[in-house]
Design a protein around this motif. Structure first.
Motif, PDB file in Angstrom:
ATOM      1  N   VAL A   1       0.820  -0.960  -0.035  1.00 17.66           N
ATOM      2  CA  VAL A   1       0.122  -0.269   0.061  1.00 17.66           C
ATOM      3  C   VAL A   1       0.960   1.406  -0.296  1.00 17.66           C
TER       4      VAL A   1
ATOM      5  N   SER B   1       0.552   3.462  -3.093  1.00 14.35           N
ATOM      6  CA  SER B   1      -0.142   5.364  -3.068  1.00 14.35           C
ATOM      7  C   SER B   1       0.727   6.289  -3.306  1.00 14.35           C
ATOM      8  N   TYR B   2       1.933   5.761  -3.301  1.00 15.40           N
ATOM      9  CA  TYR B   2       2.980   7.018  -3.200  1.00 15.40           C
ATOM     10  C   TYR B   2       3.207   8.413  -3.767  1.00 15.40           C
TER      11      TYR B   2
ATOM     12  N   PHE C   1      -0.109   8.892  -5.185  1.00 10.26           N
ATOM     13  CA  PHE C   1      -1.316   9.950  -4.842  1.00 10.26           C
ATOM     14  C   PHE C   1      -1.386  10.619  -3.724  1.00 10.26           C
ATOM     15  N   VAL C   2      -0.760   9.882  -3.071  1.00  7.68           N
ATOM     16  CA  VAL C   2      -0.460  11.046  -1.523  1.00  7.68           C
ATOM     17  C   VAL C   2       0.022  12.058  -1.971  1.00  7.68           C
TER      18      VAL C   2
ATOM     19  N   SER D   1       2.021  13.433   3.477  1.00 10.95           N
ATOM     20  CA  SER D   1       1.863  11.599   3.350  1.00 10.95           C
ATOM     21  C   SER D   1       2.324  10.904   4.646  1.00 10.95           C
TER      22      SER D   1
ATOM     23  N   PHE E   1      -0.746   9.695   6.330  1.00  5.46           N
ATOM     24  CA  PHE E   1      -1.378   8.701   5.873  1.00  5.46           C
ATOM     25  C   PHE E   1      -0.177   7.582   6.486  1.00  5.46           C
ATOM     26  N   TYR E   2       0.952   7.624   6.008  1.00  4.53           N
ATOM     27  CA  TYR E   2       0.951   6.214   6.372  1.00  4.53           C
ATOM     28  C   TYR E   2       1.566   5.858   8.183  1.00  4.53           C
TER      29      TYR E   2
ATOM     30  N   THR F   1      -8.396   6.154  -2.948  1.00  7.96           N
ATOM     31  CA  THR F   1      -8.070   5.652  -3.590  1.00  7.96           C
ATOM     32  C   THR F   1      -6.650   4.409  -2.806  1.00  7.96           C
ATOM     33  N   PRO F   2      -5.717   5.002  -2.502  1.00  6.84           N
ATOM     34  CA  PRO F   2      -5.333   3.860  -2.274  1.00  6.84           C
ATOM     35  C   PRO F   2      -5.599   4.150  -0.502  1.00  6.84           C
TER      36      PRO F   2
ATOM     37  N   ILE G   1      -4.852   2.897  -9.221  1.00  5.66           N
ATOM     38  CA  ILE G   1      -4.006   4.033  -8.592  1.00  5.66           C
ATOM     39  C   ILE G   1      -3.197   5.016  -9.728  1.00  5.66           C
TER      40      ILE G   1
ATOM     41  N   ASN H   1      -3.555   8.568 -11.585  1.00  5.47           N
ATOM     42  CA  ASN H   1      -2.216   9.711 -11.346  1.00  5.47           C
ATOM     43  C   ASN H   1      -2.500  10.204 -12.397  1.00  5.47           C
TER      44      ASN H   1
END
Lengths: 506, 529
Positions: free
Chosen positions: A95, A99-100, A102-103, A110, A113-114, A255-256, A369, A373
């Motif tokens: 994930v 998600s890199y 998109f975040v 970032s 979220f992580y 989406t992530p 994703i 993007n």
């Protein structure tokens, strides 16, 4: 009686060390977010930090006194927990990679979220290892709360969808409310179970149900407790009729986040569901009503998921219904377990299916994703002609979708055959449920191949080449390689699942 | 392990990846090289054993002891009462070998026949190669689960080939193809599970390898929804549904005319030449050999359905105005011979086993015959369609004046298809009729009219489009090129050779088929019917 302080041993801390490492990692990521504000570093630390809990787990497994129990039997790292722990770590890495970009683009945060993701995984790992109701409940809440936040983290509208950030907030609110309700139902069930058995420890509950409980397997209070507990976890795994939240929240969440809900929440829900029902001896009561309830839930879950998925125009909604349907297949295995609790085959089928589902779904969502993007759209119709705009992305997505559809010889087909075989061999009514599942597989072809059809056959709306960033490419590639590896080396995966299942029901 | 079968199955996949990775201009050359190499290697399946045994065809073995074996453990789990064992078990006896070689040849010719595909050539070639992998796997899988896995691989490439490169109604045809196929294979999987667990609990050994299944048959009855049926019959029917769809057998045939008509030429060739044979192969290898008494109980309905196929398919061909649709229905008609032959082999009556084997040999030869001859017909129509963009029989006329080469080869194919003695079609049909007459005299008498109907629609079509006065609209049409003639002539030589000297194929098939006949008579005697 005054409460006495129970002394903890260093052994307990050792058993808990992977989770402690996970907590430290999550806190570190949170701190890094304040200090460096560099997305690359945060993501790098999040992914490679997972090596520490993984290493600790491997260390614990490799010691001779495995499986280990701690906290007076309330907590364990047995093969079952190991199976799920590695699955959760895999989810974490997948994930974060997926998600890199998109975040950065749509969430503008970032670190948070992580960190939330890692905290949620920490809860999931605790869920898989706990053998005590209160701990399981707290772990469940620890898993869930980050999810509620993640659902609402979309700060900037997706270009082709003007209301997306509003919908994200709405999804978050819905998720909190429905999640709170499901927790309440779960707690009610646990309270009833405590009332019957006088314990919150799963092995003591099992003993009490077998020897000390006079109500019999079909007593109303026990069935209500069973049903409420199933309902509480059913919400997590989006089993019909507790699935209502999934489509709206999958669609609304970034989406992530959706990817994370579809794999982590589901895997954690199943981990605790199986643990409570198997280790807690709920299945061993041999209640036909309980079996019937699970069977009906399984049939309804896969049928509804598959049929409604066909009609979707938003790929995230489609994937939501797809994940409901996949949960239905897993519940077919659970039906077999409920039918013949002494047999571990059904559980091994569930574990293997879940693992393959997780690997595949990460790939499919990584593709979605990447597409979002590059194009700013998550509508199915925009996937038309993707093959000509980005062959590798299209190839990866088609492969994942085919595996989800169970097209041979991909791992998805093997795990499906295996779970159906485990159910079929129980005899009785199980073959009929498997036949319903087979019909469902046929129905599911319509929407999985439908996407492949759009991607490969239809003419693209625009002829440009899509750019896919390195991180997502890695996530997709890992997933594709994972599927192919799981196909060729299905046996080791199977052995892993079987050893996990054998840890239960001893 | 000899690795040859593994190479034959997976070399095309490697080829598909190579085609996708290589520059666009190379794709057709690469695929020609890969399919060509696969074809050359596949001939070793026949030549190798013949050389080593000094020409004794008994060396090819049967389902229990095939000459070629590639085996490795793949999935094996024993937990509680469950035993699941899926081996990577490839094997090839005579019956497999001749389908494998035919598949390799036709795929190679299909690549040559698609040389001038302009639309997305690279993807097209890659999908043809993937298709070859799936079909190769079906013909040499010697484990029932593995067979099922390979059975479905063909689905996606075929679906995409029809859906992207097809004609006007390609989407409809492609979806119809998918729905029929997937439904069939889901039912087949249910049958496989039923067989596996019933046999496992009866013998105490859970094994899905072909050699085991051919020597250990499930017995007893099953009660389903209050209805008690013999286990073999119900398993036979469940598994056979998938094959009946593929064959295609009336009433499951309706996907075929659509798919055939819409598919591009080379894909029609593969569809008719190879994919239909998967159904016939499955019927002989799996349904008959593993459920002999189930097949025996179903022999009468099977024979009747076969005759319906033959007559009904022929009558449908008679009224078609679209050339490809006509050939598609003629396929339905021709595959009826296979069904009739198999039905006679498992049929009632204690007739001479030689007749039964003749019927089964006829059915197997018909697979080969129909594969080659129909491929020729489709290639020829493809040549015509590339020039005229029309397939309406009545729109042409007198083409022989402008296209002597094509007329010659097309007439050859037509004559072979209607069963002219001296060409391979005759051998197969003759064997089926002779072998089945003593078992189903009345049905065979009825079905003999098919010969007349076949001659009717084929010759009538030839007369309308190629002979008679030249339609002035086509005065500028050019004859088939050398490239286009290559596959046609190759196949024509083969058809002629087998027609004159069928013995080498019969010898190749004999060890496999006589073993199946023994299984059948053993089972029929045991059941006392």
């Amino acid at each position: 009686m005054s409460p006495t302080l129970i002394p903890l041993s260093s052994n307990d801390m050792w058993i808990l060390s992977p989770e402690i490492a996970m907590t430290a990692l999550a806190l570190l990521v949170l701190a890094l977010d304040f200090l460096v504000k560099r997305r690359e570093i945060i993501a790098f630390v999040s992914v490679f930090g997972l090596v520490v809990p993984a290493g600790l787990l491997a260390w614990i497994v490799s010691t001779p006194n495995h499986p280990v129990y701690g906290f007076y039997g309330m907590y364990t790292i047995d093969n079952y927990a190991i199976f799920f722990d590695f699955l959760f770590l895999l989810i974490g890495a997948g994930v974060v990679l997926a998600s890199y970009d998109f975040v950065q683009r749509y969430m503008r945060s970032s670190g948070e979220f992580y960190a939330l993701l890692l905290f949620s995984l920490l809860g999931a790992m605790l869920m898989a290892s706990s053998r005590e109701l209160i701990t399981i409940y707290i772990a469940l809440e620890l898993t869930s709360f980050p999810l509620y936040v993640m659902a609402g983290m979309l700060r900037k509208d997706i270009p082709n969808d003007a209301a997306s950030s509003v919908r994200s907030t709405e999804a978050s609110l819905k998720y909190v409310l429905l999640g709170a309700m499901s927790s309440a139902v779960l707690l009610y069930g646990m309270a009833l179970l405590y009332g019957i058995t006088g314990s919150t420890d799963l092995s003591e509950i099992a003993v009490a149900l077998q020897h000390g409980f006079s109500g019999g397997p079909n007593s109303m209070v026990l069935l209500v407790a069973d049903t409420f507990i199933f309902a509480g976890f059913g919400f997590k795994i989006s089993a019909v009729p507790f699935h209502m939240w999934a489509p709206d929240i999958y669609q609304g969440a970034p989406t992530p986040g959706t990817l994370f809900f579809s794999v982590a929440s589901k895997a954690a829900g199943f981990a605790a569901l199986i643990r409570v029902f198997a280790d807690g001896g709920l299945l061993n009561t041999g209640s036909f009503y309980l079996w019937g309830f699970i069977a009906i839930a399984a049939v309804a879950t896969m049928t509804l998921g598959n049929i409604v998925a066909i009609a979707q125009s938003d790929i995230k909604r489609m994937m939501a219904y797809s994940s409901i349907a996949q949960a239905g297949y897993i519940l077919v295995g659970f039906t077999a377990v409920a039918y013949q609790p002494s047999n571990q085959t059904g559980i091994s089928g569930m574990l293997v299916f879940l693992a393959v589902y997780v690997i595949t779904n990460i790939g499919a969502f990584a593709g979605i994703i990447a597409f979002a993007n590059a194009t700013g759209s998550e509508q199915l119709r925009d996937f038309d002609g993707l093959f000509r705009r980005s062959p590798t992305l299209a190839f990866g997505m088609i492969l994942c979708l085919m595996s989800l559809a169970g097209i041979p010889p991909l791992a998805g087909a093997l795990s499906k055959i295996y779970i159906f075989v485990t159910a079929w061999q129980e005899g009785g009514l199980l073959p009929w449920i498997v036949i319903i599942a087979l019909i469902n597989s046929v129905i599911s072809i319509a929407y999985y191949i439908g996407v492949a059809y759009r991607i490969f056959v239809k003419n693209p709306l625009r002829e440009d080449r899509l750019r896919v960033s390195a991180a997502i490419s890695v996530a997709l590639a890992v997933s594709v390689v994972g599927i192919i590896a799981a196909t060729i080396f299905f046996q080791p995966l199977l052995n892993f699942g079987v050893s996990g299942a054998q840890a239960l029901l001893k | 392990m000899s690795w040859l079968l593994t190479i034959l199955v997976f070399l095309p996949t490697v080829g598909a990846l190579a085609v996708m990775a290589a520059p666009r201009g190379l794709s057709r050359w690469l695929s020609a090289v890969f399919t060509g190499v696969v074809f050359l290697l596949s001939t070793w399946l026949y030549i190798g054993p013949m050389l080593s045994s000094g020409g004794n065809a008994a060396v090819f073995g049967n389902v229990s002891h095939p000459y070629w074996v590639d085996q490795a453990p793949w999935i094996n789990v024993t937990i509680g009462s469950l035993q699941l064992k899926i081996d990577y078990h490839l094997g090839a006896d005579g019956l497999s070998i001749f389908m494998l070689v035919l598949n390799a040849l036709l795929t190679f010719l299909a690549v040559l026949g698609s040389w001038n595909i302009a639309k997305r050539q690279r993807e097209y070639m890659a999908l043809l190669l993937l298709l070859e992998t799936g079909v190769m796997g079906v013909f040499c899988a010697f484990d029932l689960y593995l067979f099922w896995l390979f059975w479905e691989i063909e689905l996606i490439p075929m679906f995409l080939l029809i859906a992207v490169w097809g004609g006007q109604r390609r989407e409809y045809a492609a979806w119809k193809f998918v729905i029929y196929t997937v439904l069939g294979s889901a039912i087949m999987l249910a049958g496989i599970l039923l067989l596996y667990f019933n046999l496992g609990s009866q013998t105490g050994q859970y094994n899905a390898s072909f050699g085991w299944l051919a020597t250990h048959h499930v017995s007893g009855n099953l009660t389903i929804l209050g209805l008690t049926v013999s286990s073999q019959l119900i398993i036979f029917l469940l598994i056979y549904v998938a094959f009946a769809i593929k064959l295609p057998m009336f009433p499951f045939h309706t996907w075929l005319p659509d798919a055939h008509t819409e598919a591009p030429t080379a894909v029609s060739v593969l569809l008719a030449g190879i994919l239909l044979k998967m159904g016939a192969y499955g019927l002989i290898r799996i349904c008959v050999d593993f459920m002999p008494s189930g097949a025996h109980q179903f022999a009468w309905p099977l024979a009747v359905l076969g005759v319906i196929n033959m007559v009904y398919g022929g009558l449908c061909s008679l009224v078609q105005s679209d050339m490809k649709k006509m050939i598609a229905y003629s396929s339905v008609s021709h595959m009826g011979y296979v069904i009739l032959g198999v039905a006679a082999a498992v049929g009632p009556g204690a007739t001479n086993p030689a007749f039964k084997e003749a019927a089964l040999t006829g059915a197997a030869l018909q697979m080969f015959t129909h594969g080659t001859i129909t491929a020729m017909l489709f290639f020829s129509v493809g040549v015509l369609y590339d020039r005229a963009h029309l397939r309406d029989i009545n729109a042409f006329g007198g083409l022989q004046a402008k296209m002597p080469r094509l007329t010659w080869i097309y007439s050859f194919a037509v004559l072979a298809s209607l069963g002219l003695p001296g060409l391979s079609g005759f051998v197969a049909e003759y064997l089926v009729y002779t072998g089945s007459f003593s078992t189903f005299p009345i049905l065979v008498a009825v079905s003999a009219f098919t010969v007349i109907i076949t001659a009717g629609y084929l010759l009538w079509m030839l007369k309308r489009s190629f002979f008679g006065p030249l339609n002035p609209k086509w005065s500028g049409i050019t004859d088939a090129s050398i490239l286009e003639m290559t596959p046609l002539i190759t196949l024509a030589v083969l058809v002629l050779f087998v027609g004159v000297f069928p013995q080498f194929l019969i010898n190749l098939l004999h060890p496999s088929l006589s073993n199946i006949i023994q299984t059948i008579s053993g089972a029929v005697t045991a059941s006392g019917r």
